[in-house]
Motif scaffolding. Structure first.
Motif, PDB file in Angstrom:
ATOM      1  N   MET A   1       0.893  26.222  -1.222  1.00  0.00           N
ATOM      2  CA  MET A   1       0.896  25.190  -2.268  1.00  0.00           C
ATOM      3  C   MET A   1       2.168  25.291  -3.109  1.00  0.00           C
ATOM      4  O   MET A   1       2.791  26.338  -3.195  1.00  0.00           O
ATOM      5  CB  MET A   1      -0.329  25.344  -3.177  1.00  0.00           C
ATOM      6  CG  MET A   1      -1.650  24.975  -2.526  1.00  0.00           C
ATOM      7  SD  MET A   1      -2.974  24.774  -3.754  1.00  0.00           S
ATOM      8  CE  MET A   1      -3.007  26.411  -4.472  1.00  0.00           C
ATOM      9  N   LYS A   2       2.490  24.180  -3.729  1.00  0.00           N
ATOM     10  CA  LYS A   2       3.653  24.125  -4.616  1.00  0.00           C
ATOM     11  C   LYS A   2       3.152  24.128  -6.056  1.00  0.00           C
ATOM     12  O   LYS A   2       2.399  23.239  -6.462  1.00  0.00           O
ATOM     13  CB  LYS A   2       4.472  22.870  -4.330  1.00  0.00           C
ATOM     14  CG  LYS A   2       5.796  22.816  -5.093  1.00  0.00           C
ATOM     15  CD  LYS A   2       6.618  21.602  -4.660  1.00  0.00           C
ATOM     16  CE  LYS A   2       7.949  21.557  -5.397  1.00  0.00           C
ATOM     17  NZ  LYS A   2       8.767  20.393  -4.975  1.00  0.00           N
ATOM     18  N   ILE A   3       3.594  25.133  -6.826  1.00  0.00           N
ATOM     19  CA  ILE A   3       3.103  25.348  -8.189  1.00  0.00           C
ATOM     20  C   ILE A   3       4.227  25.094  -9.192  1.00  0.00           C
ATOM     21  O   ILE A   3       5.336  25.614  -9.040  1.00  0.00           O
ATOM     22  CB  ILE A   3       2.576  26.777  -8.372  1.00  0.00           C
ATOM     23  CG1 ILE A   3       1.593  27.152  -7.247  1.00  0.00           C
ATOM     24  CG2 ILE A   3       1.937  26.939  -9.742  1.00  0.00           C
ATOM     25  CD1 ILE A   3       0.357  26.290  -7.176  1.00  0.00           C
ATOM     26  N   GLY A   4       3.945  24.289 -10.217  1.00  0.00           N
ATOM     27  CA  GLY A   4       4.897  24.047 -11.298  1.00  0.00           C
ATOM     28  C   GLY A   4       4.395  24.652 -12.600  1.00  0.00           C
ATOM     29  O   GLY A   4       3.205  24.564 -12.914  1.00  0.00           O
ATOM     30  N   SER A  21       2.522  33.060 -12.204  1.00  0.00           N
ATOM     31  CA  SER A  21       3.541  33.079 -11.163  1.00  0.00           C
ATOM     32  C   SER A  21       3.327  34.260 -10.220  1.00  0.00           C
ATOM     33  O   SER A  21       3.374  34.113  -8.987  1.00  0.00           O
ATOM     34  CB  SER A  21       4.940  33.162 -11.787  1.00  0.00           C
ATOM     35  OG  SER A  21       5.942  33.256 -10.799  1.00  0.00           O
ATOM     36  N   ALA A  22       3.083  35.443 -10.787  1.00  0.00           N
ATOM     37  CA  ALA A  22       2.857  36.632  -9.959  1.00  0.00           C
ATOM     38  C   ALA A  22       1.626  36.444  -9.073  1.00  0.00           C
ATOM     39  O   ALA A  22       1.636  36.815  -7.885  1.00  0.00           O
ATOM     40  CB  ALA A  22       2.687  37.862 -10.851  1.00  0.00           C
ATOM     41  N   TYR A  23       0.585  35.856  -9.628  1.00  0.00           N
ATOM     42  CA  TYR A  23      -0.651  35.653  -8.867  1.00  0.00           C
ATOM     43  C   TYR A  23      -0.435  34.689  -7.698  1.00  0.00           C
ATOM     44  O   TYR A  23      -0.812  34.986  -6.558  1.00  0.00           O
ATOM     45  CB  TYR A  23      -1.733  35.117  -9.802  1.00  0.00           C
ATOM     46  CG  TYR A  23      -3.012  34.712  -9.095  1.00  0.00           C
ATOM     47  CD1 TYR A  23      -3.897  35.669  -8.619  1.00  0.00           C
ATOM     48  CD2 TYR A  23      -3.317  33.366  -8.892  1.00  0.00           C
ATOM     49  CE1 TYR A  23      -5.057  35.301  -7.953  1.00  0.00           C
ATOM     50  CE2 TYR A  23      -4.475  32.987  -8.235  1.00  0.00           C
ATOM     51  CZ  TYR A  23      -5.344  33.962  -7.770  1.00  0.00           C
ATOM     52  OH  TYR A  23      -6.489  33.592  -7.111  1.00  0.00           O
ATOM     53  N   HIS A  24       0.182  33.546  -7.976  1.00  0.00           N
ATOM     54  CA  HIS A  24       0.358  32.555  -6.908  1.00  0.00           C
ATOM     55  C   HIS A  24       1.358  33.028  -5.863  1.00  0.00           C
ATOM     56  O   HIS A  24       1.209  32.727  -4.663  1.00  0.00           O
ATOM     57  CB  HIS A  24       0.780  31.206  -7.500  1.00  0.00           C
ATOM     58  CG  HIS A  24      -0.382  30.399  -8.001  1.00  0.00           C
ATOM     59  ND1 HIS A  24      -1.226  29.719  -7.155  1.00  0.00           N
ATOM     60  CD2 HIS A  24      -0.851  30.195  -9.256  1.00  0.00           C
ATOM     61  CE1 HIS A  24      -2.158  29.103  -7.861  1.00  0.00           C
ATOM     62  NE2 HIS A  24      -1.962  29.378  -9.133  1.00  0.00           N
ATOM     63  N   GLY A  28       1.236  33.642  -1.540  1.00  0.00           N
ATOM     64  CA  GLY A  28       2.196  32.994  -0.655  1.00  0.00           C
ATOM     65  C   GLY A  28       2.601  31.606  -1.110  1.00  0.00           C
ATOM     66  O   GLY A  28       3.261  30.869  -0.351  1.00  0.00           O
ATOM     67  N   ASP A  29       2.220  31.217  -2.331  1.00  0.00           N
ATOM     68  CA  ASP A  29       2.560  29.890  -2.840  1.00  0.00           C
ATOM     69  C   ASP A  29       4.009  29.833  -3.319  1.00  0.00           C
ATOM     70  O   ASP A  29       4.613  30.856  -3.667  1.00  0.00           O
ATOM     71  CB  ASP A  29       1.627  29.512  -4.002  1.00  0.00           C
ATOM     72  CG  ASP A  29       0.183  29.385  -3.559  1.00  0.00           C
ATOM     73  OD1 ASP A  29      -0.034  29.031  -2.389  1.00  0.00           O
ATOM     74  OD2 ASP A  29      -0.719  29.635  -4.380  1.00  0.00           O
ATOM     75  N   SER A  30       4.550  28.626  -3.362  1.00  0.00           N
ATOM     76  CA  SER A  30       5.892  28.386  -3.904  1.00  0.00           C
ATOM     77  C   SER A  30       5.763  28.107  -5.398  1.00  0.00           C
ATOM     78  O   SER A  30       5.033  27.207  -5.810  1.00  0.00           O
ATOM     79  CB  SER A  30       6.528  27.190  -3.198  1.00  0.00           C
ATOM     80  OG  SER A  30       7.739  26.817  -3.821  1.00  0.00           O
ATOM     81  N   VAL A  31       6.478  28.879  -6.229  1.00  0.00           N
ATOM     82  CA  VAL A  31       6.341  28.789  -7.686  1.00  0.00           C
ATOM     83  C   VAL A  31       7.698  28.559  -8.335  1.00  0.00           C
ATOM     84  O   VAL A  31       8.683  29.215  -7.983  1.00  0.00           O
ATOM     85  CB  VAL A  31       5.709  30.073  -8.272  1.00  0.00           C
ATOM     86  CG1 VAL A  31       5.524  29.944  -9.778  1.00  0.00           C
ATOM     87  CG2 VAL A  31       4.384  30.389  -7.590  1.00  0.00           C
ATOM     88  N   SER A  32       7.748  27.626  -9.289  1.00  0.00           N
ATOM     89  CA  SER A  32       8.977  27.386 -10.040  1.00  0.00           C
ATOM     90  C   SER A  32       8.627  26.747 -11.374  1.00  0.00           C
ATOM     91  O   SER A  32       7.502  26.270 -11.571  1.00  0.00           O
ATOM     92  CB  SER A  32       9.926  26.463  -9.262  1.00  0.00           C
ATOM     93  OG  SER A  32       9.329  25.182  -9.075  1.00  0.00           O
ATOM     94  N   ILE A  42      -0.249  21.928  -7.983  1.00  0.00           N
ATOM     95  CA  ILE A  42      -0.851  22.340  -9.257  1.00  0.00           C
ATOM     96  C   ILE A  42       0.260  22.517 -10.289  1.00  0.00           C
ATOM     97  O   ILE A  42       1.314  23.088  -9.987  1.00  0.00           O
ATOM     98  CB  ILE A  42      -1.621  23.669  -9.124  1.00  0.00           C
ATOM     99  CG1 ILE A  42      -2.724  23.576  -8.071  1.00  0.00           C
ATOM    100  CG2 ILE A  42      -2.233  24.065 -10.476  1.00  0.00           C
ATOM    101  CD1 ILE A  42      -3.447  24.895  -7.833  1.00  0.00           C
ATOM    102  N   VAL A  43       0.005  22.030 -11.495  1.00  0.00           N
ATOM    103  CA  VAL A  43       0.903  22.280 -12.626  1.00  0.00           C
ATOM    104  C   VAL A  43       0.105  22.991 -13.719  1.00  0.00           C
ATOM    105  O   VAL A  43      -1.001  22.567 -14.073  1.00  0.00           O
ATOM    106  CB  VAL A  43       1.509  20.969 -13.177  1.00  0.00           C
ATOM    107  CG1 VAL A  43       2.223  21.232 -14.507  1.00  0.00           C
ATOM    108  CG2 VAL A  43       2.482  20.362 -12.181  1.00  0.00           C
ATOM    109  N   TYR A  44       0.673  24.077 -14.237  1.00  0.00           N
ATOM    110  CA  TYR A  44       0.088  24.796 -15.367  1.00  0.00           C
ATOM    111  C   TYR A  44       0.944  24.537 -16.604  1.00  0.00           C
ATOM    112  O   TYR A  44       2.168  24.742 -16.570  1.00  0.00           O
ATOM    113  CB  TYR A  44       0.037  26.298 -15.099  1.00  0.00           C
ATOM    114  CG  TYR A  44      -0.908  26.716 -14.001  1.00  0.00           C
ATOM    115  CD1 TYR A  44      -2.260  26.967 -14.269  1.00  0.00           C
ATOM    116  CD2 TYR A  44      -0.455  26.892 -12.695  1.00  0.00           C
ATOM    117  CE1 TYR A  44      -3.130  27.373 -13.260  1.00  0.00           C
ATOM    118  CE2 TYR A  44      -1.314  27.303 -11.680  1.00  0.00           C
ATOM    119  CZ  TYR A  44      -2.649  27.540 -11.973  1.00  0.00           C
ATOM    120  OH  TYR A  44      -3.506  27.939 -10.983  1.00  0.00           O
ATOM    121  N   ALA A  45       0.313  24.096 -17.675  1.00  0.00           N
ATOM    122  CA  ALA A  45       1.017  23.850 -18.939  1.00  0.00           C
ATOM    123  C   ALA A  45       0.504  24.831 -19.985  1.00  0.00           C
ATOM    124  O   ALA A  45      -0.696  24.885 -20.270  1.00  0.00           O
ATOM    125  CB  ALA A  45       0.797  22.416 -19.404  1.00  0.00           C
TER     126      ALA A  45
END
Length: 304
Positions: A1-4, A21-24, A28-32, A42-45
């Motif tokens: 998954m792509k995580i923002g 970020s460490a969890y995702h 194996g997820d892509s985090v930025s 998924i986006v986390y605010a």
């Protein structure tokens, strides 16, 4: 998954985002960090302040899922009074809370950051900690959970000295050999000859305290710490002074002058600065600008 990941705080790394970020990344997820108009799964605010714009206001969010959390979301202001909304207080799950933060998310910050304790028994009217974290200071982590040899540790604990085993925690910080910044301040009312000795063993650049309640005279506490502490320079002993919250100008000046006379550096913090009167803003400018504060000893003679 792509995580923002998005935060309204730009001058300090977001601890929740680093843990997410460490969890995702472990999955194996892509985090930025979030980029407007880019599509995410998924986006986390994470919002720290109540007065900053929300991610939905300033950005076009293209995501299947948007999670919001942080003090900025669970606090509302009604008639100038901050109210805590428990339904919007979304804690991290235990497996994320206790993961080592991903410091690579903020490469310009070279320090470790985290909480050893949570909660505070003071329950001050201007502070959300008691409502959000509880009125009992308790240990929530070991130092090794968020520190892995960095030369600087930014400790975010609201009241570490109120924790029953604070002496062991202070010893752990001293044993680390890292320089420690008690960012939220040390409760001067809970200092004793024994824990002052332990604080002396911890490497620090500046020791922060607070004198928020003008109705509580803390002069003797500050005097005792000054006598027993190995920190002698006033520049290295800073005290937050809350104004614009149940205090008069005379009460503000009494705290400021007393701290200066005892060899501390007072630092004015304005409650709800956005709506504070001009005189309060002048007081902050006079006190917090060091060269003005040293050259103009009496606020009533300040013309700025």
């Amino acid at each position: 998954m792509k995580i923002g990941l998005w935060s309204d705080c730009h001058h300090f790394p977001s601890l929740p985002l680093m843990k997410l970020s460490a969890y995702h990344k472990s999955l194996g997820d892509s985090v930025s960090m979030y980029v407007p108009l880019e599509k995410y799964d998924i986006v986390y605010a994470s919002k720290v302040f109540t007065f900053t714009p929300d991610i939905d206001v300033d950005y076009c969010v293209r995501s299947e899922v948007l999670h919001k959390g942080g003090t900025g979301y669970c606090i509302t202001v009604n008639d100038g009074i901050e109210c805590f909304d428990e339904s919007k207080n979304i804690p991290l799950s235990d497996d994320i809370e206790h993961i080592c933060p991903d410091y690579s998310l903020y490469p310009k910050f070279k320090f470790a950051a985290g909480f050893l304790t949570r909660g505070c028994p003071r329950n001050c009217g201007f502070c959300v900690v008691g409502k959000k974290e509880g009125k009992c200071s308790r240990q929530v982590a070991e130092l090794s959970e968020f520190w892995s040899g960095q030369k600087m540790i930014k400790l975010l604990d609201p009241n570490i000295l109120a924790c029953n085993n604070h002496e062991q925690l202070l010893q752990d910080l001293a044993n680390s050999g890292a320089r420690v910044d008690f960012t939220q301040g040390v409760d001067i009312r809970l200092t004793t000859p024994d824990n002052i000795k332990l604080l002396n063993a911890v490497k620090t650049t500046i020791m922060h305290f607070a004198w928020d309640n003008p109705k509580e005279d803390l002069t003797e506490h500050f005097k005792r710490f000054a006598e027993l502490s190995t920190i002698k320079s006033e520049r290295n002993k800073a005290v937050y002074v809350l104004v614009n919250f149940n205090s008069t100008l005379d009460e503000d000046l009494y705290r400021i002058y007393t701290l200066r006379d005892l060899g501390y550096t007072p630092y004015v913090m304005i409650y709800q600065k956005e709506t504070a009167p001009r005189e309060v803003r002048r007081l902050q400018r006079w006190c917090n600008c060091r060269w003005i504060f040293r050259s103009c000893l009496d606020f009533r003679g300040y013309k700025g």
